[in-house]
Write an enzyme that holds these catalytic residues in place. Structure first.
Site, PDB file in Angstrom:
ATOM      1  N   ASP A 192       0.813  -1.210   0.000  1.00  0.00           N
ATOM      2  CA  ASP A 192       0.000   0.000   0.000  1.00  0.00           C
ATOM      3  C   ASP A 192       0.849   1.263   0.000  1.00  0.00           C
ATOM      4  OD1 ASP A 192      -2.570   1.488   0.386  1.00  0.00           O
ATOM      5  OD2 ASP A 192      -1.633   1.992   2.296  1.00  0.00           O
ATOM      6  N   HIS A 273      -7.175   6.268   2.919  1.00  0.00           N
ATOM      7  CA  HIS A 273      -7.321   7.382   1.980  1.00  0.00           C
ATOM      8  C   HIS A 273      -6.110   7.561   1.068  1.00  0.00           C
ATOM      9  CE1 HIS A 273     -10.967   8.607   4.044  1.00  0.00           C
ATOM     10  NE2 HIS A 273     -10.320   8.486   5.190  1.00  0.00           N
ATOM     11  N   ARG A 274      -5.059   6.754   1.291  1.00  0.00           N
ATOM     12  CA  ARG A 274      -3.881   6.881   0.444  1.00  0.00           C
ATOM     13  C   ARG A 274      -4.185   6.617  -1.031  1.00  0.00           C
ATOM     14  NH1 ARG A 274      -0.513   3.927   3.213  1.00  0.00           N
ATOM     15  NH2 ARG A 274       0.438   5.654   4.336  1.00  0.00           N
ATOM     16  N   PRO A 275      -5.048   5.628  -1.350  1.00  0.00           N
ATOM     17  CA  PRO A 275      -5.370   5.411  -2.779  1.00  0.00           C
ATOM     18  C   PRO A 275      -5.985   6.641  -3.446  1.00  0.00           C
ATOM     19  CG  PRO A 275      -6.067   3.538  -1.459  1.00  0.00           C
ATOM     20  CD  PRO A 275      -5.665   4.614  -0.491  1.00  0.00           C
ATOM     21  N   THR A 278      -3.210   9.176  -4.079  1.00  0.00           N
ATOM     22  CA  THR A 278      -2.324   8.699  -5.140  1.00  0.00           C
ATOM     23  C   THR A 278      -2.990   8.822  -6.502  1.00  0.00           C
ATOM     24  OG1 THR A 278      -1.299   7.126  -3.609  1.00  0.00           O
ATOM     25  CG2 THR A 278      -0.963   6.746  -5.960  1.00  0.00           C
TER      26      THR A 278
END
Length: 337
Positions: A192, A273-275, A278
């Site tokens: 991730d 929330h990283r996706p 990104t």
């Protein structure tokens, strides 16, 4: 002599992901998975011929909590190890047997014993600043070292604490890892942390495989002439990256785009929330690469296929190839196409 990036046959997704990271390092690096002999290392090392210097604001460094400039820092043995002078980016390799001290840096014990002074011995992360940090067979690297790399890559600062004193220096780089899944997988928590992930396979078209062989033989026979044959394409890529970096600053990201990104993440069921962040950074880079000042559905489509597959939950024995179908279904619903 490095094999030209523009001479690599096929592997379009891998090349695009590398270029997007070069345009916008905020994407967070790339993990390239694939069988051996699929030009993974070749593509990474070929980047140095087309990449302009990384845009880095400030070259400050802290010692004991006090921020000072690198030029004034007596703890650094060789400031030329760090790319802060606007030079072209280079590839800094991280070997699999690297210890934590070698990666992050440590105190120079020889100087401490001989002169009674504290002096910082730079590690690999110091040399990687403003460059590409490349980890081949990243899945075989110790998990603790991977955690350090990903934390530093996200923060842009490397902090070394030894003997009760804290030293920090900037460490902004493009992290690229390659691996052969047959040798083991990375933990989902580590997957991730890579911005993008690409799976590469050998070419199955006989004509394209023939072209790969012919180009490789020509390169080995006369590397200089082969490189000269691709000079024009190499320089064009270099110029295009510079232009895209300039365009990146003017990309407009409105609430409509952000809503679509959030909807994709929810529909596909990725964690955290990283996706979303990104995808937004990747869509911006793709729009800049295409010369647009706004993000369109095509940018979101590319971003989703590069940023989401390695973050998706899979059922036992579920094939990785099914990820593409699930993403396409979600894109159809969210984008209305």
């Amino acid at each position: 002599m490095i094999y030209p990036f523009s001479a690599i046959v096929g592997q379009d997704d891998m090349k695009l992901a590398l270029l997007l990271n070069a345009i916008n390092p905020a994407i967070g690096g790339i993990l390239i998975e694939g069988e051996k002999g699929t030009a993974k290392s070749t593509a990474v090392r070929a980047l140095v011929d087309i990449l302009p210097p990384m845009s880095i604001e400030g070259n400050s460094m802290s010692m004991g909590g006090n921020l000072i400039s690198i030029e004034e820092n007596p703890m650094c043995i060789d400031r030329n190890l760090m790319n802060i002078s606007g030079e072209a980016m280079k590839v800094v390799d991280l070997p699999l047997n690297a210890t934590e001290d070698r990666v992050v840096g440590t105190l120079d014990l020889e100087v401490a014993i001989r002169d009674g002074k504290k002096r910082f011995e730079p590690g690999i992360l110091y040399k990687a600043h403003g460059n590409i940090l490349y980890v081949d067979e990243v899945n075989l690297l110790d998990d603790h070292i991977i955690d350090i790399l990903l934390d530093v890559a996200a923060m842009g600062i490397n902090t070394v604490e030894r003997e009760g004193i804290s030293y920090s220096h900037p460490a902004k780089f493009i992290l690229i890892g390659t691996m052969n899944p047959e040798e083991g997988d990375l933990r989902p928590q580590l997957l991730d942390r890579f911005g993008l992930s690409i799976v590469v396979k050998g070419e199955q078209d006989p004509t394209r495989r023939l072209e790969i062989i012919k180009r490789r033989l020509a390169f080995e026979q006369d590397p200089t002439s082969f490189w000269e044959a691709y000079r024009g394409e190499t320089e064009a890529l270099h110029t295009a990256i510079i232009k895209a970096r300039q365009e990146l600053e003017h990309i407009v990201v409105d609430d409509v785009v952000l809503y679509k990104i959030a909807s994709l993440s929810i529909m596909i069921g990725v964690d955290g929330h990283r996706p979303d962040i990104t995808m937004m950074q990747t869509a911006k880079a793709h729009a800049a690469w295409q010369g647009r000042k706004i993000i369109v559905n095509d940018d979101l489509r590319v971003a989703a296929h590069l940023a989401l597959p390695h973050r998706m939950r899979r059922m036992p024995f579920e094939e990785q190839g099914q990820d593409k179908d699930r993403i396409n279904e979600a894109l159809t619903v969210v984008l209305g196409e």
